[in-house]
Design an enzyme around this catalytic site. Sequence first.
Site, PDB file in Angstrom:
ATOM      1  N   PRO A   2      59.444 -30.269  74.708  1.00  0.00           N
ATOM      2  CA  PRO A   2      57.999 -30.024  74.604  1.00  0.00           C
ATOM      3  C   PRO A   2      57.555 -29.887  73.152  1.00  0.00           C
ATOM      4  O   PRO A   2      58.248 -29.291  72.331  1.00  0.00           O
ATOM      5  CB  PRO A   2      57.820 -28.703  75.360  1.00  0.00           C
ATOM      6  N   GLU A   3      56.409 -30.472  72.853  1.00  0.00           N
ATOM      7  CA  GLU A   3      55.851 -30.407  71.511  1.00  0.00           C
ATOM      8  C   GLU A   3      54.577 -29.576  71.561  1.00  0.00           C
ATOM      9  O   GLU A   3      54.302 -28.919  72.562  1.00  0.00           O
ATOM     10  CB  GLU A   3      55.633 -31.828  70.985  1.00  0.00           C
TER      11      GLU A   3
END
Length: 293
Positions: A2-3
């Site tokens: 996840p960013e």
Amino acid sequence: MPELPEVEVVRRGLERWAVGRTIATAEVLHPRAIRRHTDGPEDFGARVVGLTLLSAERRGKFLWMPLGEQAGADEPESEAVTGHLGMSGQLLVQPAGTPDEKHLRIRFTFTDGGPELRFVDQRTFGGMAVEPLEKDRHGIVVPSSVAHIARDALDPEFDVEYFHAELRRRDTGLKRALLDQTRVSGIGNIYADEALWAARLHYDRPTSKMRRPDTDRVLGAARDVMTAALAVGGTSFDSLYVDVNGDSGYFSRSLHAYGREGESCDRCGTPIKRESFMNRSSFFCPKCQRPAR
């Protein structure tokens, strides 16, 4: 992994469903999930039980929730529950009595008897800890493990002039610099490729030769692509990334470069190319994103 958009979606869910609630129990079901909390599971639980989650904060890909006696108390917070999702971590809000997830690692219950907060992590690369809060170089109070992390491109206080000077000072490739969380946080492989495609810049462009308009262009593209991703819940390619309610994001339908090897560039029609990069891949258009001379 996840960013920024995906972690921000989770943060907003925590703000809605967990903040202001007092922890009744904290059950650690897998010791690796708190490996960063070196004093062990019993200490982790003892440090949080009876305390209230005062807010939900984020810097880049890092989450934390300051702990206190109650919301609005005069005493400054000194500790926080921190969380990093790693490759497959999920923070889920589940009604009490819901069957345990297969990879449930940590369970929080609350004194109000309402929904539980669960940390689920298939690959156990993520984790949680209780950490002291301290001031970073800007004087902002953050957990100790986050103090070295830079502000993100969506932060209105992000220092573009300093970032540009850092690019010019260190001779490296542009994508490598975008992934360096000590320079600008929150950008990972997906949004780096998308921002570089939008800015028409090659991933290996030497940063020492970056002009200020180039820096502004790639940062603007990163802001635009992450804002668009945030609006649709982030990017999900499988069931590993979900929000606190278990819902996936839909930005994968809007990607122009990442994961599109051999497909036509949406701008010029040239097939998207993939090259190995830092033990992963870079996707780019060989016509729109030519290497620097």
